[in-house]
Design a protein around this motif. Structure first.
Motif, PDB file in Angstrom:
ATOM      1  N   ARG A  78       0.838  -1.205   0.000  1.00  0.00           N
ATOM      2  CA  ARG A  78       0.000   0.000   0.000  1.00  0.00           C
ATOM      3  C   ARG A  78       0.870   1.251   0.000  1.00  0.00           C
ATOM      4  O   ARG A  78       0.624   2.203  -0.751  1.00  0.00           O
ATOM      5  CB  ARG A  78      -0.919  -0.005   1.220  1.00  0.00           C
ATOM      6  N   ASP A  79       1.896   1.253   0.841  1.00  0.00           N
ATOM      7  CA  ASP A  79       2.802   2.411   0.914  1.00  0.00           C
ATOM      8  C   ASP A  79       3.514   2.631  -0.416  1.00  0.00           C
ATOM      9  O   ASP A  79       3.685   3.765  -0.866  1.00  0.00           O
ATOM     10  CB  ASP A  79       3.840   2.204   2.023  1.00  0.00           C
ATOM     11  N   PHE A  80       3.935   1.520  -1.034  1.00  0.00           N
ATOM     12  CA  PHE A  80       4.654   1.604  -2.302  1.00  0.00           C
ATOM     13  C   PHE A  80       3.757   2.180  -3.394  1.00  0.00           C
ATOM     14  O   PHE A  80       4.164   3.056  -4.167  1.00  0.00           O
ATOM     15  CB  PHE A  80       5.158   0.213  -2.709  1.00  0.00           C
ATOM     16  N   ALA A  81       2.529   1.694  -3.477  1.00  0.00           N
ATOM     17  CA  ALA A  81       1.615   2.104  -4.548  1.00  0.00           C
ATOM     18  C   ALA A  81       1.112   3.534  -4.361  1.00  0.00           C
ATOM     19  O   ALA A  81       0.849   4.247  -5.337  1.00  0.00           O
ATOM     20  CB  ALA A  81       0.431   1.139  -4.616  1.00  0.00           C
ATOM     21  N   ARG A  82       1.019   3.966  -3.100  1.00  0.00           N
ATOM     22  CA  ARG A  82       0.401   5.269  -2.793  1.00  0.00           C
ATOM     23  C   ARG A  82       1.091   6.433  -3.502  1.00  0.00           C
ATOM     24  O   ARG A  82       0.438   7.338  -3.994  1.00  0.00           O
ATOM     25  CB  ARG A  82       0.406   5.485  -1.277  1.00  0.00           C
ATOM     26  N   SER A  83       2.412   6.385  -3.585  1.00  0.00           N
ATOM     27  CA  SER A  83       3.164   7.508  -4.164  1.00  0.00           C
ATOM     28  C   SER A  83       3.599   7.239  -5.609  1.00  0.00           C
ATOM     29  O   SER A  83       4.383   8.009  -6.162  1.00  0.00           O
ATOM     30  CB  SER A  83       4.393   7.796  -3.308  1.00  0.00           C
ATOM     31  N   ARG A  84       3.088   6.158  -6.193  1.00  0.00           N
ATOM     32  CA  ARG A  84       3.479   5.796  -7.565  1.00  0.00           C
ATOM     33  C   ARG A  84       2.229   5.532  -8.398  1.00  0.00           C
ATOM     34  O   ARG A  84       1.696   4.416  -8.398  1.00  0.00           O
ATOM     35  CB  ARG A  84       4.397   4.560  -7.545  1.00  0.00           C
ATOM     36  N   PRO A  85       1.758   6.533  -9.132  1.00  0.00           N
ATOM     37  CA  PRO A  85       0.505   6.389  -9.873  1.00  0.00           C
ATOM     38  C   PRO A  85       0.537   5.331 -10.970  1.00  0.00           C
ATOM     39  O   PRO A  85      -0.520   4.940 -11.469  1.00  0.00           O
ATOM     40  CB  PRO A  85       0.278   7.786 -10.459  1.00  0.00           C
ATOM     41  N   TRP A  86       1.720   4.862 -11.344  1.00  0.00           N
ATOM     42  CA  TRP A  86       1.821   3.826 -12.389  1.00  0.00           C
ATOM     43  C   TRP A  86       1.652   2.410 -11.823  1.00  0.00           C
ATOM     44  O   TRP A  86       1.716   1.431 -12.559  1.00  0.00           O
ATOM     45  CB  TRP A  86       3.170   3.939 -13.114  1.00  0.00           C
ATOM     46  N   VAL A  87       1.433   2.317 -10.521  1.00  0.00           N
ATOM     47  CA  VAL A  87       1.289   1.016  -9.860  1.00  0.00           C
ATOM     48  C   VAL A  87      -0.182   0.748  -9.547  1.00  0.00           C
ATOM     49  O   VAL A  87      -0.864   1.583  -8.946  1.00  0.00           O
ATOM     50  CB  VAL A  87       2.111   0.968  -8.553  1.00  0.00           C
ATOM     51  N   GLU A  88      -0.664  -0.433  -9.969  1.00  0.00           N
ATOM     52  CA  GLU A  88      -2.012  -0.884  -9.622  1.00  0.00           C
ATOM     53  C   GLU A  88      -1.889  -1.964  -8.553  1.00  0.00           C
ATOM     54  O   GLU A  88      -1.195  -2.966  -8.745  1.00  0.00           O
ATOM     55  CB  GLU A  88      -2.715  -1.456 -10.864  1.00  0.00           C
TER      56      GLU A  88
END
Length: 211
Positions: free
Chosen positions: A173-183
């Motif tokens: 969740r933390d990783f995806a939160r700041s990376r809009p290219w991650v689903e």
């Protein structure tokens, strides 16, 4: 597009997930490489060695690559994607973000200190179904691979169990939160993801536009 599967820590190409995904690739007549990241010597395993080993599997004609990585294989895949422009898609299954911060406390301070002093520790290897020695170099090497370094906007699908007891879902969740290219797809499962393999395959097939 080339497809490569990276198995997890103390695992092998014969893991249940690797075999299942390999079978499904075979059914759609698509080649999936699954290198043995133990490389014949688990004791000298490092993330750097895994990265070099997988990069050596890439074709020299710059064929684009999709990496599918499980747990520590997922962390390795993410760093490969950061370093190598040939990697154009990532599928990360319960990726081991913050691996040392989750694993070392379970060993305990005394055990980690003993490992550092004696250079080797015995680790249960699920692929071999017995304990094998592992060099402390694994820890010093792994400490270099921080999530903050992963900033390349590469098309990424993360599948992570909400009941993961090894790598908490908060890590993804933390990783995806700041990376809009991650689903991020959250699944009702644990770290093994054994009960959701059909959902995982459907998500991979859709994301990778497989037949």
């Amino acid at each position: 597009m080339d497809y490569i599967y990276l198995h997890g820590f103390a695992s092998s190409p014969n893991s249940a997930k690797a075999r299942d995904i390999s079978d499904r690739f075979t059914q759609i007549h698509t080649k999936l490489k699954i290198p043995d990241l133990n490389a014949g010597d688990f004791s000298q395993l490092t993330i750097a060695r895994q990265i070099a080993q997988v990069a050596a599997e890439f074709n020299n004609d710059f064929t684009p690559v999709t990496l599918i990585g499980s747990s520590l294989g997922g962390l390795t895949a993410a760093h490969l994607g950061q370093q190598n422009l040939q990697v154009q898609r990532l599928v990360l299954l319960a990726p081991a973000f913050g691996f040392l911060s989750h694993w070392l406390p379970k060993l305990g301070d005394e055990e980690v200190q003993r490992w550092q002093q004696e250079k080797y520790i015995m680790v249960y290897h699920y692929g071999k179904q017995r304990s094998l020695s592992l060099s402390y170099d694994f820890v010093t090497d792994a400490a270099q691979y921080q999530e903050k370094l992963l900033q390349r906007p590469i098309s990424t699908l993360i599948l992570h169990g909400k009941k993961d007891e090894v790598i908490p879902i908060e890590a993804s969740r933390d990783f995806a939160r700041s990376r809009p290219w991650v689903e991020l797809v959250e699944l009702d499962s644990d770290h093994a993801l054994g009960n959701v393999i059909k959902e995982i395959w459907q998500a991979i097939r859709l994301f990778c536009q497989l037949p």
